[in-house]
Design a protein around this motif. Structure first.
Motif, PDB file in Angstrom:
ATOM      1  N   LYS A  28     113.258 -93.599-136.127  1.00  0.00           N
ATOM      2  CA  LYS A  28     113.502 -93.569-134.683  1.00  0.00           C
ATOM      3  C   LYS A  28     112.214 -93.719-133.886  1.00  0.00           C
ATOM      4  N   VAL A  29     111.436 -94.714-134.275  1.00  0.00           N
ATOM      5  CA  VAL A  29     110.194 -95.005-133.553  1.00  0.00           C
ATOM      6  C   VAL A  29     110.531 -95.726-132.251  1.00  0.00           C
ATOM      7  N   GLN A  55      99.368 -99.775-145.741  1.00  0.00           N
ATOM      8  CA  GLN A  55     100.115-100.982-145.365  1.00  0.00           C
ATOM      9  C   GLN A  55     101.386-100.567-144.623  1.00  0.00           C
ATOM     10  N   PHE A  56     101.820-101.451-143.686  1.00  0.00           N
ATOM     11  CA  PHE A  56     102.967-101.151-142.834  1.00  0.00           C
ATOM     12  C   PHE A  56     104.032-102.240-142.984  1.00  0.00           C
ATOM     13  N   SER A  61     115.602-103.667-137.001  1.00  0.00           N
ATOM     14  CA  SER A  61     117.048-103.405-136.900  1.00  0.00           C
ATOM     15  C   SER A  61     117.369-101.938-137.128  1.00  0.00           C
ATOM     16  N   PHE A  62     116.561-101.255-137.947  1.00  0.00           N
ATOM     17  CA  PHE A  62     116.811 -99.842-138.244  1.00  0.00           C
ATOM     18  C   PHE A  62     115.883 -98.904-137.457  1.00  0.00           C
ATOM     19  N   ARG A  63     114.960 -99.494-136.687  1.00  0.00           N
ATOM     20  CA  ARG A  63     113.973 -98.721-135.939  1.00  0.00           C
ATOM     21  C   ARG A  63     113.203 -97.800-136.883  1.00  0.00           C
ATOM     22  N   ARG A  64     112.750 -98.391-137.984  1.00  0.00           N
ATOM     23  CA  ARG A  64     111.997 -97.629-138.976  1.00  0.00           C
ATOM     24  C   ARG A  64     110.758 -98.415-139.391  1.00  0.00           C
ATOM     25  N   VAL A  65     109.781 -97.668-139.874  1.00  0.00           N
ATOM     26  CA  VAL A  65     108.538 -98.256-140.369  1.00  0.00           C
ATOM     27  C   VAL A  65     108.224 -97.609-141.701  1.00  0.00           C
ATOM     28  N   GLU A  91     109.087 -87.328-130.293  1.00  0.00           N
ATOM     29  CA  GLU A  91     108.728 -86.641-131.529  1.00  0.00           C
ATOM     30  C   GLU A  91     108.868 -87.596-132.717  1.00  0.00           C
ATOM     31  N   MET A  92     107.829 -87.703-133.509  1.00  0.00           N
ATOM     32  CA  MET A  92     107.824 -88.619-134.648  1.00  0.00           C
ATOM     33  C   MET A  92     108.240 -87.858-135.903  1.00  0.00           C
ATOM     34  N   ARG A  93     109.220 -88.407-136.603  1.00  0.00           N
ATOM     35  CA  ARG A  93     109.714 -87.811-137.847  1.00  0.00           C
ATOM     36  C   ARG A  93     109.277 -88.672-139.032  1.00  0.00           C
ATOM     37  N   LEU A  94     108.687 -88.023-140.016  1.00  0.00           N
ATOM     38  CA  LEU A  94     108.198 -88.714-141.216  1.00  0.00           C
ATOM     39  C   LEU A  94     108.895 -88.135-142.442  1.00  0.00           C
TER      40      LEU A  94
END
Length: 214
Positions: A28-29, A55-56, A61-65, A91-94
């Motif tokens: 959910k970035v 690396q990234f 489409s999923f709003r994910r990295v 809030e960033m969730r990892l």
């Protein structure tokens, strides 16, 4: 298990970082992160401080990295420091990226457990033998009874019951043996008129009635 100075028992757990995944998933970035610019550079700078070779992989489409580190220790430290922190007002969730092991990279054929059922058997298992055909059942009583019958006689195999019909064997009339007649007799038989074969009468279709519903 260790005992402390005050007498209580404490349990120590050894953590092996080699068992942890070496990649993180940011969920959910912000949508603007996929457009590039300063926001994307600032996001990557957060993780490059833990591993310069990170690396990234961006999944818009999923709003994910997906963030891949060189070792699991750097991934664990980055999650410990950055999880649930504020990034661009959210809030960033990892989460640790779970690796799926499918065994061999190639698709293996199924085990030949039941290939012997194929006819003919391709590879029968050890100890498999071809089944022998059963001996034919000869009813000598029936043969003896038929041999005593003459043309037009009949022999009842089973008597009728209230629920089953009777089984009767009829002996056909002798129309002359084929191998014993002479050529002259064959020519005489050709001159004789042959009996007419019975004609099969078709069942008459019922009359149409308009009051009968289809």
């Amino acid at each position: 298990m260790q005992q402390s100075e005050n007498g209580s028992k404490e349990q120590t757990v050894d953590v092996h970082f080699t068992d942890l995944p070496d990649a993180l998933i940011a969920c959910k970035v912000p949508e603007d992160l996929f457009s590039g610019g300063n926001l994307k550079a600032g996001f990557e700078a957060l993780f490059r401080s833990f591993d310069p070779e990170v690396q990234f992989q961006y999944f818009r489409s999923f709003r994910r990295v997906r963030i891949s580190f060189s070792d699991a220790l750097a991934a664990a430290e980055a999650r410990l420091r950055l999880n649930k922190t504020d990034f661009n007002g959210k809030e960033m969730r990892l989460y640790f990226a779970q690796s799926v092991h499918i065994g061999s990279p190639r698709l293996e054929p199924p085990k030949p457990d039941k290939q012997f059922l194929i006819s003919p058997p391709a590879s029968p298992p050890v100890g498999w033998e071809q089944s022998k055909d059963a001996m034919p059942v000869i009813n000598y009583d029936l043969l003896c009874a038929i041999s005593k019958l003459g043309p037009g006689d009949k022999y009842e195999l089973h008597t009728a019951t209230p629920t089953t019909p009777s089984v009767v064997v009829h002996v056909c009339e002798d129309e002359g043996e084929v191998g014993d007649s002479s050529p002259l007799e064959d020519s005489d038989q050709d001159d004789k008129p042959r009996p007419m074969r019975p004609k099969i009468i078709q069942t008459r279709r019922p009359d149409y009635r308009s009051d009968v519903k289809q």
